[in-house]
Scaffold this motif. Structure first.
Motif, PDB file in Angstrom:
ATOM      1  N   ALA A 163       0.817  -1.210   0.000  1.00 56.59           N
ATOM      2  CA  ALA A 163       0.000   0.000   0.000  1.00 56.59           C
ATOM      3  C   ALA A 163       0.851   1.259   0.000  1.00 56.59           C
ATOM      4  N   GLY A 164       1.974   1.237   0.628  1.00 51.08           N
ATOM      5  CA  GLY A 164       2.815   2.421   0.698  1.00 51.08           C
ATOM      6  C   GLY A 164       3.798   2.534  -0.461  1.00 51.08           C
ATOM      7  N   GLY A 165       3.633   1.682  -1.493  1.00 50.89           N
ATOM      8  CA  GLY A 165       4.540   1.725  -2.619  1.00 50.89           C
ATOM      9  C   GLY A 165       5.874   1.049  -2.350  1.00 50.89           C
ATOM     10  N   VAL A 166       5.931   0.239  -1.297  1.00 58.81           N
ATOM     11  CA  VAL A 166       7.173  -0.436  -0.923  1.00 58.81           C
ATOM     12  C   VAL A 166       7.199  -1.828  -1.535  1.00 58.81           C
ATOM     13  N   SER A 167       8.280  -2.160  -2.206  1.00 55.65           N
ATOM     14  CA  SER A 167       8.408  -3.486  -2.794  1.00 55.65           C
ATOM     15  C   SER A 167       8.929  -4.459  -1.753  1.00 55.65           C
ATOM     16  N   VAL A 168       8.172  -5.524  -1.539  1.00 54.53           N
ATOM     17  CA  VAL A 168       8.547  -6.526  -0.541  1.00 54.53           C
ATOM     18  C   VAL A 168       8.895  -7.824  -1.260  1.00 54.53           C
ATOM     19  N   ALA A 169       9.972  -8.446  -0.859  1.00 54.32           N
ATOM     20  CA  ALA A 169      10.369  -9.715  -1.452  1.00 54.32           C
ATOM     21  C   ALA A 169      10.421 -10.768  -0.363  1.00 54.32           C
ATOM     22  N   PHE A 170       9.411 -11.626  -0.311  1.00 54.34           N
ATOM     23  CA  PHE A 170       9.422 -12.717   0.646  1.00 54.34           C
ATOM     24  C   PHE A 170      10.539 -13.682   0.281  1.00 54.34           C
ATOM     25  N   GLY A 171      11.229 -14.152   1.276  1.00 53.53           N
ATOM     26  CA  GLY A 171      12.295 -15.105   1.015  1.00 53.53           C
ATOM     27  C   GLY A 171      13.652 -14.457   0.840  1.00 53.53           C
ATOM     28  N   ASP A 172      13.684 -13.143   0.635  1.00 54.55           N
ATOM     29  CA  ASP A 172      14.951 -12.461   0.410  1.00 54.55           C
ATOM     30  C   ASP A 172      15.343 -11.542   1.565  1.00 54.55           C
ATOM     31  N   SER A 173      14.383 -11.179   2.401  1.00 53.02           N
ATOM     32  CA  SER A 173      14.628 -10.133   3.396  1.00 53.02           C
ATOM     33  C   SER A 173      14.490 -10.629   4.835  1.00 53.02           C
ATOM     34  N   LEU A 174      14.849 -11.844   5.083  1.00 48.64           N
ATOM     35  CA  LEU A 174      14.726 -12.380   6.432  1.00 48.64           C
ATOM     36  C   LEU A 174      15.907 -11.928   7.287  1.00 48.64           C
ATOM     37  N   GLN A 175      15.738 -11.992   8.628  1.00 50.01           N
ATOM     38  CA  GLN A 175      16.784 -11.496   9.516  1.00 50.01           C
ATOM     39  C   GLN A 175      17.654 -12.637  10.038  1.00 50.01           C
ATOM     40  N   ARG A 176      18.908 -12.267  10.276  1.00 52.87           N
ATOM     41  CA  ARG A 176      19.881 -13.271  10.660  1.00 52.87           C
ATOM     42  C   ARG A 176      19.534 -13.972  11.969  1.00 52.87           C
ATOM     43  N   GLY A 177      19.142 -13.184  12.992  1.00 55.99           N
ATOM     44  CA  GLY A 177      18.877 -13.775  14.302  1.00 55.99           C
ATOM     45  C   GLY A 177      17.762 -14.789  14.268  1.00 55.99           C
ATOM     46  N   VAL A 178      16.675 -14.451  13.593  1.00 54.08           N
ATOM     47  CA  VAL A 178      15.547 -15.375  13.473  1.00 54.08           C
ATOM     48  C   VAL A 178      15.955 -16.587  12.661  1.00 54.08           C
ATOM     49  N   ASP A 179      16.715 -16.364  11.585  1.00 53.19           N
ATOM     50  CA  ASP A 179      17.164 -17.484  10.761  1.00 53.19           C
ATOM     51  C   ASP A 179      18.023 -18.451  11.578  1.00 53.19           C
ATOM     52  N   THR A 180      18.902 -17.910  12.418  1.00 54.75           N
ATOM     53  CA  THR A 180      19.764 -18.764  13.242  1.00 54.75           C
ATOM     54  C   THR A 180      18.953 -19.601  14.208  1.00 54.75           C
ATOM     55  N   TRP A 181      18.000 -18.944  14.854  1.00 56.87           N
ATOM     56  CA  TRP A 181      17.114 -19.636  15.794  1.00 56.87           C
ATOM     57  C   TRP A 181      16.347 -20.752  15.093  1.00 56.87           C
ATOM     58  N   ALA A 182      15.722 -20.444  13.954  1.00 52.84           N
ATOM     59  CA  ALA A 182      14.926 -21.445  13.227  1.00 52.84           C
ATOM     60  C   ALA A 182      15.827 -22.531  12.644  1.00 52.84           C
ATOM     61  N   TRP A 183      17.031 -22.147  12.195  1.00 53.00           N
ATOM     62  CA  TRP A 183      17.950 -23.114  11.606  1.00 53.00           C
ATOM     63  C   TRP A 183      18.394 -24.143  12.640  1.00 53.00           C
ATOM     64  N   GLN A 184      18.754 -23.674  13.822  1.00 57.43           N
ATOM     65  CA  GLN A 184      19.162 -24.614  14.881  1.00 57.43           C
ATOM     66  C   GLN A 184      18.003 -25.529  15.256  1.00 57.43           C
ATOM     67  N   TRP A 185      16.819 -24.961  15.334  1.00 55.68           N
ATOM     68  CA  TRP A 185      15.614 -25.723  15.640  1.00 55.68           C
ATOM     69  C   TRP A 185      15.387 -26.795  14.572  1.00 55.68           C
ATOM     70  N   ALA A 234       8.533 -36.524  20.060  1.00 53.00           N
ATOM     71  CA  ALA A 234       9.893 -35.995  20.124  1.00 53.00           C
ATOM     72  C   ALA A 234       9.957 -34.588  19.532  1.00 53.00           C
ATOM     73  N   ASN A 235       9.278 -34.411  18.404  1.00 55.33           N
ATOM     74  CA  ASN A 235       9.265 -33.079  17.788  1.00 55.33           C
ATOM     75  C   ASN A 235       8.576 -32.051  18.671  1.00 55.33           C
ATOM     76  N   ALA A 236       7.561 -32.480  19.393  1.00 56.02           N
ATOM     77  CA  ALA A 236       6.868 -31.576  20.316  1.00 56.02           C
ATOM     78  C   ALA A 236       7.812 -31.109  21.414  1.00 56.02           C
ATOM     79  N   LYS A 237       8.654 -32.011  21.890  1.00 55.45           N
ATOM     80  CA  LYS A 237       9.610 -31.634  22.947  1.00 55.45           C
ATOM     81  C   LYS A 237      10.650 -30.648  22.409  1.00 55.45           C
ATOM     82  N   ILE A 238      11.066 -30.890  21.174  1.00 54.05           N
ATOM     83  CA  ILE A 238      12.020 -29.961  20.558  1.00 54.05           C
ATOM     84  C   ILE A 238      11.364 -28.596  20.345  1.00 54.05           C
ATOM     85  N   ALA A 239      10.118 -28.613  19.901  1.00 54.10           N
ATOM     86  CA  ALA A 239       9.388 -27.361  19.717  1.00 54.10           C
ATOM     87  C   ALA A 239       9.257 -26.623  21.027  1.00 54.10           C
ATOM     88  N   ASP A 240       8.939 -27.368  22.076  1.00 54.33           N
ATOM     89  CA  ASP A 240       8.794 -26.762  23.404  1.00 54.33           C
ATOM     90  C   ASP A 240      10.088 -26.071  23.821  1.00 54.33           C
TER      91      ASP A 240
END
Length: 779
Positions: free
Chosen positions: A684-706, A718-724
């Protein structure tokens, strides 16, 4: 069918030369007519010739004079048709030439016969060897050749389609319409065509209407004629003259009957012909879209007016008074009658066994909504007016759409027994239409959003049964796909983009308009207090809300007075940016209602984690004190709200669909996945958004380790315990903060740990905030 070579080598200028000769012929015939009037016809009109023979002569001479006039009309029409043909062929040939040039620019070679191949001659020797020895390279080349061949073949087919249309027109223009025979004038049977038309599309529409009328009447129609009907739809997809002539000639009822006829054959009958009739249905839907198109309106500044705004509505009201709106107004009036009438459709009738009850038919609006699923390009005004008319019909008769049987599976789900939800689904493809229609400020006193969210009866599966001649009644139920269209429309209306697909995550900082924010605010305020959201609304609304994470972050943190003051209005604008606001209580309860679905919860949680990471990235180098601590405290508070919501969900007795382990495992799969398909769009604000290209390092690290820990596990428990483990803020925060701090040489190890502690302190405040709003949801 024309060939590529024929099109590229034909000089279409001969058509304009021939057109000029036909028009010149009309002038010469006019001279002959004038001489005939002044010499031959004049004799019979004088006082010296009387009696029966004089009467016969006058009749015959008048008829001949009429045919001279008709010949001129026919000659001029032929000239006009030839000029029309020239314009079409030249335009389509240019498009074919452009397609060829684009293919060559992309590294292809195009032969004189139009065959595409990869141009290896443009490569170096080493590049050629690399391509030929690389299976992936060979596959890429093959796919590219296929794509460009189709592109050129489609352009050739467009010229061939146009050529067929010209042939139909030229065959028809020489047939006498006999429009003034039988006491209406001096027209002579089988003479020249006084009703000749100079528009190719009008003849195509008349021919298409003839085929369609015979199909509706159950007459034998050849495969060639069916194919011709499809060609007419395809060739005239963007031609309003054709669309309005065809649809106007068929009428709303005839168009609905044709849709049902095509659907019966597309989903039953000869299996080898089903594809042909499915394509016909798409063509009919496109023709309907063209016929009902309302033009775009522009303001005094030349900019397009947005549907739903007062300026747009004023422009539409003014347009609707003019002659250009006559077709639209007449058709919509016709549709209000045909839409509530009953029609036969096999899929509906077959839901009641032969010999049981009294059978059932489909309402016109249900058939129309089913047809419209196959098309695109409907104007927002048409979609809005149609939905309003259907809602008006159901308010008069709440059982109007009730039918026996369900229509939500792969076999019968193509039929839209709930036409309102069906058109809302179509509306989601046009976010401007969805926003303009659902905006509470734009609908006057219609209360569309409130009606759809709270007041509407969504149960259209009739449970009435028959025991012999005795009718038994039961409570109506709903299909499994109930509210699907509403959910998609709400996502489009609140975000400004079409609903996201698999692997695409909402961006937490998406700009929004005031209208989009108003809708989001009202959805939260309407559904939040119940702490329950219908299961088919949860995921699209979670994607919607996640795109407002920059705002919900502040609302849940509860420290920004701007959001508190604007919670009643639903939005505020500052520095040219619009912010959505809502009461903290409504928002927490709304999140709780969405979170019964683990994927919805994961969407929201991941978006908030990403936004928290953006907040940290935005802290200036060297920041100290409150400038460093406050952003982290807010993030902790919001994560605390989500922790409290998760605890409330897994401890809820209503979780019949999911076990605690299953819910957590599904959250995990969604959090560590997603955003694998880049999606580009302008917000709406004329901003171009690219999903998949603009993710943040900290979140990526957290999700990657998970994700790494889960790779080795296939067991839900087992997956539930890891998720927890990773959903526990005490574990998530240190990973994200430490990763963020790697580029902060001004921060010591002790300071980093202190900042993690700051977030965890905020987390406790968030838990306490949410708990006071999360009541017993069993009531």
């Amino acid at each position: 069918m024309l060939t590529y070579a024929e099109i590229m080598t034909t000089d279409f200028a001969a058509l304009t030369t021939a057109a000029g000769k036909w028009e010149s012929m009309a002038g010469e015939i006019k001279k002959v007519e004038d001489r005939y009037k002044d010499t031959v016809q004049k004799v019979a009109m004088g006082p010296n010739w009387v009696g029966v023979s004089a009467g016969v002569a006058q009749t015959n001479f008048a008829g001949t004079r009429y045919e001279y006039g008709a010949a001129q009309i026919q000659a001029k029409a032929v000239g006009s048709l030839l000029r029309d043909a020239h314009t079409q062929f030249v335009d389509l040939k240019k498009k074919l030439e452009s397609a060829r040039a684009e293919a060559v620019e992309a590294g292809m070679s195009v032969s004189e016969e139009g065959r595409v191949s990869f141009d290896y001659a443009r490569l170096t020797d080493s590049e050629r060897r690399a391509y030929r020895n690389d299976p992936d390279g060979q596959r890429t080349v093959s796919e590219a050749v296929t794509k460009w061949q189709k592109h050129i073949d489609d352009r050739v087919k467009a010229v061939s389609d146009a050529d067929e249309g010209v042939k139909i027109a030229l065959d028809a223009v020489v047939l006498d319409s006999n429009k003034d025979v039988g006491g209406k004038g001096d027209d002579q049977l089988n003479g020249f065509n006084a009703g000749a038309k100079g528009d190719i599309e009008l003849y195509e529409a008349e021919n298409a209407k003839d085929i369609a009328t015979r199909l509706n009447g159950g007459e034998k129609v050849s495969t060639a004629e069916v194919a011709e009907l499809g060609r007419s739809f395809r060739d005239n997809a963007d031609n309003k003259a054709f669309s309005q002539t065809f649809v106007g000639g068929m009428g709303a009822g005839g168009t609905i009957r044709l849709a049902n006829t095509l659907n019966n054959r597309a989903h039953g009958g000869d299996e080898s012909q089903r594809g042909l009739y499915r394509d016909l249905n798409k063509g009919l839907a496109g023709t309907l879209a063209g016929a009902t198109a309302v033009p775009e309106f522009k303001g005094s500044d030349g900019k397009k007016l947005v549907y739903g705004t007062k300026a747009y509505q004023d422009a539409f009201t003014e347009w609707s008074k003019g002659s250009d709106a006559k077709f639209y107004n007449d058709f919509m009036g016709d549709l209000r009658k045909a839409g509530v009438e009953k029609y036969e459709l096999d899929v509906v009738g077959d839901k009641i066994a032969v010999g049981t009850g009294h059978g059932q038919d489909v309402r016109g609006y249900q058939a129309l909504a089913t047809l419209m699923q196959q098309g695109t390009g409907y104007s927002p005004q048409f979609l809005g007016d149609l939905t309003d008319d259907m809602i008006a019909a159901e308010k008069k008769d709440k059982d109007i759409w009730d039918l026996h049987g369900s229509f939500d599976d792969k076999k019968d789900g193509w039929f839209k027994n709930d036409p309102v939800d069906g058109v809302l689904s179509i509306m989601s493809r046009d976010p401007e239409a969805a926003t303009g229609y659902l905006d509470p400020k734009a609908d006057g006193d219609k209360d569309r959003l409130k009606y759809l969210l709270k007041d509407r009866d969504w149960d259209f599966v009739n449970t009435m049964d028959w025991r012999g001649n005795i009718e038994t009644t039961g409570k109506d139920t709903s299909d499994g796909d109930v509210r699907n269209g509403l959910g998609l429309a709400l996502e489009a209306a609140t975000t400004g983009h079409t609903p996201l697909g698999p692997g695409q995550d909402p961006w937490p900082q998406t700009p929004h308009t005031e209208a989009q924010s108003r809708i989001m605010h009202d959805v939260i305020g309407t559904l939040g207090p119940d702490q329950k959201v219908h299961e088919n609304l949860r995921e699209p609304l979670a994607r919607s809300l996640a795109s407002y994470s920059a705002d919900t972050h502040e609302i849940l943190a509860g420290l920004d007075g701007r959001y508190i003051r604007a919670s009643g209005d639903g939005h505020f604008t500052e520095g040219g940016t619009t912010h959505m606001s809502a009461s903290q209580k409504d928002l927490v309860q709304f999140i709780r209602g969405l979170s019964d679905d683990p994927e919805a919860y994961a969407t929201l949680y991941k978006a908030e984690s990403r936004y928290s990471n953006l907040v940290m990235e935005g802290i200036p180098q060297g920041a100290t004190g409150d400038n460093l601590r406050n952003p982290l405290d807010k993030s902790g508070t919001v994560l605390g709200v989500y922790s409290s919501v998760m605890e409330d969900v897994v401890n809820d007795d209503r979780m019949g669909k999911y076990s605690e382990a299953d819910w957590k495992a599904k959250v995990a799969y969604h959090v560590i996945g997603g955003a694998v398909t880049p999606l580009y769009f302008t917000t709406a604000g004329g901003v171009s958004v690219a999903f998949g290209d603009s993710l943040q390092r900290g979140v990526d690290t957290w999700a990657w380790q998970w994700g790494n820990e889960m790779k080795a596990e296939a067991d839900t428990e087992a997956n539930a315990k890891i998720a927890d483990k990773y959903l526990t803020v005490n574990n998530q925060v240190p990973i994200m903060v430490e990763d963020w701090a790697k580029d902060r040489p001004d921060l010591s190890g002790q300071t980093v740990q202190s900042l993690s502690s700051q977030i965890l302190n905020g987390h406790d405040r968030g838990v306490n905030t949410a708990q006071k709003y999360l009541t017993d949801t069993t009531n």
